[in-house]
Design an enzyme around this catalytic site. Structure first.
Site, PDB file in Angstrom:
ATOM      1  NE  ARG A   1       6.417   4.772  -7.846  1.00 53.23           N
ATOM      2  CZ  ARG A   1       5.461   4.051  -7.579  1.00 53.23           C
ATOM      3  NH1 ARG A   1       4.428   4.434  -7.770  1.00 53.23           N
ATOM      4  NH2 ARG A   1       5.861   3.074  -6.664  1.00 53.23           N
TER       5      ARG A   1
ATOM      6  CD  GLU B   1       3.167  -0.493  -9.434  1.00 58.42           C
ATOM      7  OE1 GLU B   1       1.888  -0.245  -9.712  1.00 58.42           O
ATOM      8  OE2 GLU B   1       3.861   0.116  -8.747  1.00 58.42           O
ATOM      9  CD  GLN B   2       4.022  -6.773 -17.354  1.00 63.48           C
ATOM     10  OE1 GLN B   2       3.719  -7.971 -17.590  1.00 63.48           O
ATOM     11  NE2 GLN B   2       4.617  -5.816 -18.156  1.00 63.48           N
TER      12      GLN B   2
ATOM     13  CB  CYS C   1      15.992  17.653  -6.905  1.00 60.84           C
ATOM     14  SG  CYS C   1      16.839  18.547  -5.707  1.00 60.84           S
TER      15      CYS C   1
ATOM     16  CD  GLU D   1      -0.948   3.452  -2.983  1.00 61.77           C
ATOM     17  OE1 GLU D   1      -0.133   2.652  -2.917  1.00 61.77           O
ATOM     18  OE2 GLU D   1      -0.931   4.400  -3.770  1.00 61.77           O
TER      19      GLU D   1
ATOM     20  CD  GLU E   1       3.798   5.234  -1.484  1.00 65.29           C
ATOM     21  OE1 GLU E   1       4.680   4.818  -2.599  1.00 65.29           O
ATOM     22  OE2 GLU E   1       3.067   4.342  -1.006  1.00 65.29           O
TER      23      GLU E   1
ATOM     24  CD1 TRP F   1       5.513  -3.097  -4.486  1.00 64.20           C
ATOM     25  CD2 TRP F   1       6.486  -3.288  -2.426  1.00 64.20           C
ATOM     26  NE1 TRP F   1       4.676  -2.808  -3.290  1.00 64.20           N
ATOM     27  CE2 TRP F   1       5.171  -3.038  -1.936  1.00 64.20           C
ATOM     28  CE3 TRP F   1       7.756  -3.660  -1.494  1.00 64.20           C
ATOM     29  CZ2 TRP F   1       4.968  -3.128  -0.826  1.00 64.20           C
ATOM     30  CZ3 TRP F   1       7.422  -3.458  -0.090  1.00 64.20           C
ATOM     31  CH2 TRP F   1       5.887  -3.358   0.266  1.00 64.20           C
TER      32      TRP F   1
HETATM   33  C1  GAL Z   1       2.837   2.423  -3.598  1.00 65.03           C
HETATM   34  C2  GAL Z   1       2.526   3.306  -4.738  1.00 65.03           C
HETATM   35  C3  GAL Z   1       1.664   2.925  -5.892  1.00 65.03           C
HETATM   36  C4  GAL Z   1       2.115   1.567  -6.097  1.00 65.03           C
HETATM   37  C5  GAL Z   1       2.030   0.761  -5.183  1.00 65.03           C
HETATM   38  C6  GAL Z   1       2.213  -0.760  -5.504  1.00 65.03           C
HETATM   39  O1  GAL Z   1       3.906   2.577  -3.072  1.00 65.03           O
HETATM   40  O2  GAL Z   1       1.881   4.629  -4.163  1.00 65.03           O
HETATM   41  O3  GAL Z   1       1.622   3.869  -6.948  1.00 65.03           O
HETATM   42  O4  GAL Z   1       3.169   1.559  -6.990  1.00 65.03           O
HETATM   43  O5  GAL Z   1       3.031   1.186  -4.201  1.00 65.03           O
HETATM   44  O6  GAL Z   1       2.266  -1.455  -4.066  1.00 65.03           O
END
Ligand code: GAL
Length: 654
Positions: free
Chosen positions: A103, A361-362, A107, A313, A142, A321
């Site tokens: 994603r 993101e599993q 630019c 969020e 973001e 991540w």
């Molecule tokens: C954020 C993002 C989300 C998701 C989340 C996972 O950075 O906006 O789409 O990826 O992290 O923690």
């Protein structure tokens, strides 16, 4: 105090939606954020729009009594678009294309992309702008995530060249502003200007700063393109963007001028793992997150949103991540939620409703497992909802009543980041450490831009405002309260040169001293000194100052550490947390700010808002609050991950 959740109807069979919405409602969730990545389902091929499914999702959410925050999908251009317009892809600092398959592969400078993004946003706003389910729009997702503010594309170069023409007027003025005579870097005309990349050694810092400024302006322009359209079709709906933590690469105050509410994405465990904190601190707060990192961002984004802010969020469990992704202690999702409310959040929205069984993101938890079973956070959300209901009768909603303001300035951040002088000097870290020390006295803190009205505060702190504009200096001169100026403040001109009068430039009118020499120190070096009869330490940065003032504290080699003049204090070094506490204790007491006695526990944090007082225990040890109260939530005895809430009494010191 409202609750929300992020939901992706396109990830689940349609038969599940109505039941999902029903369950959200039964947990006490009032808002659902939808739609920010679904471009390939809105427009599966160029010009072929399929809005019906989204319409059905919105209808069902509405029928289920939920309010929808609808996201524009511009963070994820679909494959057909990239195939047809590969020039919209961003280029990294080596000139390599950052391609399709995740994603944010666009630019900000691309005019082609701006037009394509404009088209999808307009179509979407036209179709759904007055849908009764909608309660807000989120622009994109973001900005800057995955290091995407700066792109070294051809479009960026052309855009930067005309931006320079506009800013500097003549090429001679640009050469002068950047000091291009140094190393024969002079340009003959604007079309010749290169991007600051692939240079043999460091590119000119003024050139880099200008490119960062330009890139920040592109984010604002891209966002503004969207807000103009959204306002046309939804004139009464609030517009919001979800900013990030530990991220300063564009001027958030600037972008926020086109929005109504600031929101940010709070992942306390992932942030701590990635941060500069020591292994010991990372271990202590492994499952709770650092007690001040999140709070700093809450206060920053309240400032960015001019008082109105959300958590868009909220981490609900382990994420995917960070280098390591531990599970939060049971109770932490509840604690994080109340910490946000204690700083004035109107809404806390969890990411995400159900863990995804596919794609990147599993390993990212949701409120539910992929099979629909409830996960830990969903029980905590339910509890939060019940507790909010109980608190409502006791709340006296009102603005922040902080007596202390910490000034945060994005362009100054960039100056110090472009030209740090020492590898271990991190401008954000220093601001956050100053914040943590101030907060350790149980004080509410506002984080404000340099343009803010300072008159409501008794103490204003400038941790490191590298460049102070004339207008800001004027406001500082008029400020009657206690002013604390940190090292490196006023150390550069707007174009990143050393000011003629030497640092801290115009601030010399407030405190008569000049910085003659600076040094950066490796992290293992701690310079001892005594301040107010206490043993103290400086690290990372020191300044040698010329002045007739007598230093209030000095190092063994005669360099001063702290200077005071009338209502102004100047710190000529960076200090550790305990030392900052020694310094601020006296400053705050002199400013008639009553300090908390109970804030001392290492993991205990206090906050006051809406007539309620909050205590949070982030530490591994249980703590007992010294005050006797009748608690609305919790009790005086707080185990790890527990919190207490009580009604603030008139004149109460937390
Ligand atoms: C954020 C993002 C989300 C998701 C989340 C996972 O950075 O906006 O789409 O990826 O992290 O923690």
């Amino acid at each position: 105090m409202q609750l929300g959740v992020c939901y992706y109807p396109e990830h689940w069979p349609e038969q599940m939606w109505a039941e999902d919405f029903k369950q959200m409602k039964s947990l006490g969730i009032s808002h659902v954020r939808i739609g920010e990545f679904a471009w390939s389902r809105y427009e599966p091929s160029p010009g072929l729009y399929q809005w019906e499914w989204l319409e059905r999702a919105l209808d069902q959410a509405h029928a289920g009594g939920l309010k929808v925050i609808l996201g524009t999908p511009t963070a994820t251009p679909p494959h057909w678009l990239i195939k047809a317009h590969p020039e919209v892809l961003p280029l990294d600092h080596e000139g390599k294309v950052r391609g399709f398959g995740s994603r944010r592969h666009y630019c900000f400078s691309s005019k082609v992309y701006r037009e394509l993004a404009r088209e999808i946003v307009e179509r979407m706003a036209q179709r759904f702008g007055s849908h009764p389910a909608l309660s807000a729009w989120q622009t994109d997702n973001e900005y800057g995530c995955h290091d995407t503010i700066i792109s070294y594309s051809k479009a960026a170069q052309l855009g930067f060249q005309s931006w320079c023409r506009e800013r500097y007027g003549s090429i001679e003025a640009l050469n002068e502003a950047w000091g291009n005579v140094f190393w024969s870097m002079e340009y003959q005309d604007f079309q010749a200007i290169e991007l600051p990349m692939l240079t043999v050694t460091e590119a000119n810092p003024s050139h880099r700063l200008a490119f960062w400024r330009y890139s920040s302006d592109q984010v604002r322009a891209f966002n503004q393109m969207q807000t103009k359209i959204l306002r046309k079709y939804s004139p009464t709906l609030p517009l919001v963007h979800n900013y990030m933590g530990f991220f300063t690469q564009f001027d958030h105050f600037d972008v926020a001028e086109d929005l109504d509410i600031a929101s940010w994405d709070s992942y306390p465990l992932g942030f701590l793992d990635q941060s500069w904190e020591s292994p010991r601190v990372k271990e202590t707060y492994l499952r709770t997150g650092h007690p001040d990192h999140t709070a700093f961002h809450h206060d920053l984004y309240r400032g960015v949103g001019r008082g109105r802010w959300w958590v868009m969020e909220q981490q609900p469990g382990p994420v995917n991540w960070a280098p390591h992704n531990p599970a939060p202690l049971p109770g932490m999702v509840r604690l994080w939620t109340f910490e946000a409310f204690a700083h004035g959040a109107e809404l806390v929205s969890y990411f995400r409703w159900r863990q995804a069984p596919f794609a990147q993101e599993q390993f990212h938890a949701g409120l539910h497992l992929p099979n629909g079973d409830r996960d830990q956070a969903s029980f905590e959300v339910e509890q939060v909802h019940a507790e909010i209901k109980k608190l409502q009768a006791h709340m006296k909603p009102g603005p922040s009543n902080a007596k202390i303001a910490l000034v945060f300035d994005y362009p100054s951040e960039w100056i110090l980041r472009v030209s740090p002088q020492g590898k271990s000097y991190d401008p954000l870290r220093w601001s956050m450490e100053v914040y943590a020390a101030l907060r350790s006295f149980g004080q509410n803190i506002d984080i404000v831009p340099a343009a803010a009205d300072l008159s409501p505060y008794r103490c204003v702190v400038l941790p490191n405002i590298a460049h102070c504009s004339t207008a800001f200096l004027k406001r500082l001169k008029a400020f009657q309260g206690s002013l604390v100026i940190g090292p490196r403040t006023g150390s550069k001109t707007a174009e990143l040169q050393i000011p003629q009068e030497l640092p801290p430039a115009g601030l010399q009118d407030l405190i008569p001293l000049r910085v003659r020499r600076v040094e950066s120190l490796p992290p293992q070096i701690k310079m001892p000194l005594s301040i107010h009869q206490e043993e103290c330490f400086a690290s990372f940065w020191r300044e040698e100052v010329e002045t007739k003032l007598k230093a209030s504290a000095e190092f063994a080699d005669g360099w001063g550490a702290l200077y005071e003049h009338r209502n102004v204090s100047y710190l000529s070094a960076c200090f550790d947390f305990e030392t900052l506490r020694v310094i601020f204790k006296k400053i705050l007491e002199d400013a008639a700010i009553t300090l908390s006695k109970s804030a001392a526990g290492p993991g205990l944090r206090l906050q006051e808002r809406h007539g309620l007082s909050f205590a949070f225990n982030y530490g591994p040890e249980a703590v007992t609050l010294s005050n006797k109260r009748s608690y609305l939530v919790g009790s005086a005895h707080l185990k790890a991950a527990e919190l207490a809430i009580w009604k603030t009494e008139e004149g109460e010191v937390l």
